[in-house]
Motif scaffolding. Structure first.
Motif, PDB file in Angstrom:
ATOM      1  N   TRP A  39       0.838  -1.197   0.000  1.00  0.00           N
ATOM      2  CA  TRP A  39       0.000   0.000   0.000  1.00  0.00           C
ATOM      3  C   TRP A  39       0.873   1.246   0.000  1.00  0.00           C
ATOM      4  O   TRP A  39       1.834   1.335   0.762  1.00  0.00           O
ATOM      5  N   ARG A  40       0.537   2.181  -0.874  1.00  0.00           N
ATOM      6  CA  ARG A  40       1.185   3.490  -0.810  1.00  0.00           C
ATOM      7  C   ARG A  40       0.230   4.434  -0.074  1.00  0.00           C
ATOM      8  O   ARG A  40      -0.856   4.730  -0.557  1.00  0.00           O
ATOM      9  N   ILE A  41       0.632   4.851   1.105  1.00  0.00           N
ATOM     10  CA  ILE A  41      -0.171   5.727   1.947  1.00  0.00           C
ATOM     11  C   ILE A  41       0.457   7.126   1.914  1.00  0.00           C
ATOM     12  O   ILE A  41       1.608   7.304   2.331  1.00  0.00           O
ATOM     13  N   THR A  42      -0.281   8.075   1.394  1.00  0.00           N
ATOM     14  CA  THR A  42       0.246   9.424   1.192  1.00  0.00           C
ATOM     15  C   THR A  42      -0.569  10.431   1.981  1.00  0.00           C
ATOM     16  O   THR A  42      -1.796  10.512   1.814  1.00  0.00           O
ATOM     17  N   ASN A  43       0.096  11.166   2.843  1.00  0.00           N
ATOM     18  CA  ASN A  43      -0.546  12.241   3.597  1.00  0.00           C
ATOM     19  C   ASN A  43      -0.305  13.581   2.923  1.00  0.00           C
ATOM     20  O   ASN A  43       0.755  13.804   2.315  1.00  0.00           O
ATOM     21  N   THR A  44      -1.259  14.482   3.038  1.00  0.00           N
ATOM     22  CA  THR A  44      -1.072  15.866   2.645  1.00  0.00           C
ATOM     23  C   THR A  44      -1.695  16.731   3.728  1.00  0.00           C
ATOM     24  O   THR A  44      -2.389  16.240   4.608  1.00  0.00           O
TER      25      THR A  44
END
Length: 482
Positions: free
Chosen positions: A418-423
């Motif tokens: 899983w690629r988990i990306t926060n912004t």
């Protein structure tokens, strides 16, 4: 405001089953009819009758992207000595022994279900005519006995109610309330019971009445009347089949608790609908209707409005909250809440801190589906489904699952990362912005807590174990935390 044209667009673009899928459904029917007649199935087939939402023209697009279903009665002469179960089970054997249908067939209590994966299900239900008396019709309960039915008369009753309301508004309102049931998942009510409850609130002498002038007004009228009626009954009322007085639909309410919940929820939606109908100002009214139906209502209208929202300097409001580091200001969440995800620029999905896949890839990776379920804690066993872009509070977390697009699990010879990306400013300052790859931390998926205000992304990557070749990728699942 009534926003009649926006209701028309919402029905056409979001609620109604699109014409392509209806065409696929209708194209499947002749082959099924021909198969039944040629299969050697012992009962003599008289005819086939459409029933349920398909016949009533209240069928809606599934909100979860899965199959929709249609009901087809197989009307047959009685076979001496046969039990109700024999009609259903023998029809099931006929289909399951066919090379064409063997992997599509499931025998249920009343019908044989043919599933066209990822698109549609067709339920074929044996209906015995003339077993009791000339013209009597009975469906077959595999676990019980023969049960009286009047499908043609009920469909005629439904069409009659629709004619009384005018402008096809009863059908349209029935679709809207079914959509509300499916998208909110705050109450349960089978379609035949819901259709009957709403239809009972229209009378023959009201044809042309201002209370049915258009779709939003008809919705307000029927939900108000239904709420008034339910308030009379603290326990489940009798709801008679209007064309078969011996049949009571009230058991379909479920338990006493389910009926009580239905009664409470209808009262709440009635209040929201009344408020939206009365709200002045186009934008304010749209937002009020979105409290009822979600952000897909009038989303195109609001996107157009958002595109025109600029400051005196000419800088778009969206741009004002974004910067190249993805440490955007919290106001972008409010804009997405008001206007939807479509206002975000394409670059939003690829911030600079997001890591690229490390695997070699096939030329065209397969599409992978990602679903999410909100749960109060990682150890909780049950939760509720969450849609892409749904506004969430910073509490609990999401359990993500990856499947093939037809809903089947990823085969064991492949693994998922899983690629988990926060912004967002808070998330970026708290952990320098996650944008890397994570393994599944649950038996069948990935658990993520909901902490930081912002718009975040989860993506699934399916990799072959034998050679670490990337073979499948999902679209970003946007998580919007207020």
């Amino acid at each position: 405001m009534k926003l009649v044209s926006l209701f028309d667009d919402f029905l056409k673009d979001t609620v109604n089953l699109n014409k392509t899928r209806i065409d696929l459904l209708e194209a499947s029917i002749p082959a099924l009819k021909s198969f039944v007649r040629a299969s050697g199935w012992q009962p003599k087939v008289r005819t086939f009758v459409e029933q349920g939402s398909w016949a009533h023209e209240t069928i809606i697009r599934p909100v979860d992207g899965k199959e929709f279903d249609a009901d087809l009665l197989v009307v047959v002469d009685p076979v001496d000595g046969w039990t109700a179960a024999e009609y259903v089970e023998s029809l099931g054997r006929a289909f399951s022994s066919s090379k064409t249908y063997e992997d599509k067939t499931k025998t249920c209590d009343y019908c044989v279900t043919i599933t066209y994966a990822g698109d549609r299900r067709i339920d074929l239900a044996p209906c015995v005519v003339g077993r009791l008396w000339d013209g009597s019709m009975e469906v077959c309960n595999r676990k019980g006995s023969f049960e009286r039915t009047e499908p043609v008369e009920y469909t005629d009753w439904m069409k009659e109610r629709n004619a009384y309301s005018g402008n096809n508004s009863f059908r349209k309102v029935t679709r809207l309330v079914k959509y509300l049931r499916d998208i909110k998942q705050t109450f349960t009510c089978p379609s035949v019971l819901l259709t009957t409850l709403l239809g009972n609130e229209i009378q023959w002498f009201e044809k042309g009445n201002d209370e049915f002038a258009d779709v939003p007004t008809t919705l307000k009228t029927l939900m108000g009347r239904l709420d008034d009626r339910l308030r009379i009954y603290s326990t489940r009322p009798t709801v008679t089949n209007p064309k078969l007085p011996s049949e009571d639909f009230s058991p379909l309410f479920g338990t006493d608790e389910q009926y009580s919940n239905f009664r409470t929820v209808i009262a709440r939606y009635r209040k929201c609908i009344d408020e939206a109908h009365a709200t002045e100002g186009r934008r304010e009214s749209i937002k009020a209707w979105q409290k009822v139906f979600g952000t897909d209502f009038a989303k195109g209208d609001l996107v157009k409005a958002a595109a025109g929202l600029t400051e005196n300097t000419g800088t778009s409001l969206v741009g004002r909250f974004l910067d190249s580091t993805a440490a955007h200001l919290g106001g972008i969440v409010d804009l997405v809440r008001d206007y939807g995800l479509s206002i975000l620029p394409a670059s939003f999905a690829r911030p600079a801190h997001m890591q690229a896949p490390r695997w070699s890839s096939v030329s065209q990776p397969a599409d992978i589906a990602v679903s999410a379920e909100w749960r109060s804690a990682s150890h909780a066993e049950v939760g509720r489904p969450v849609a892409v872009g749904q506004l969430l509070r910073p509490q609990g977390g999401l359990y993500f699952r990856a499947t093939l697009v037809d809903g089947t699990p990823v085969p064991p010879e492949y693994y998922v990362e899983w690629r988990i990306t926060n912004t967002g400013a808070v998330a970026m300052s708290a952990n320098a912005g996650r944008g890397g790859f994570e393994v599944s931390n649950k038996s069948k998926g990935r658990w993520e807590t909901l902490l930081y205000r912002g718009i975040h992304m989860a993506e699934a990557f399916v990799v072959r174990r034998s050679d670490d070749l990337l073979v499948g990728v999902s679209k970003p699942f946007y998580v919007v935390i207020e």
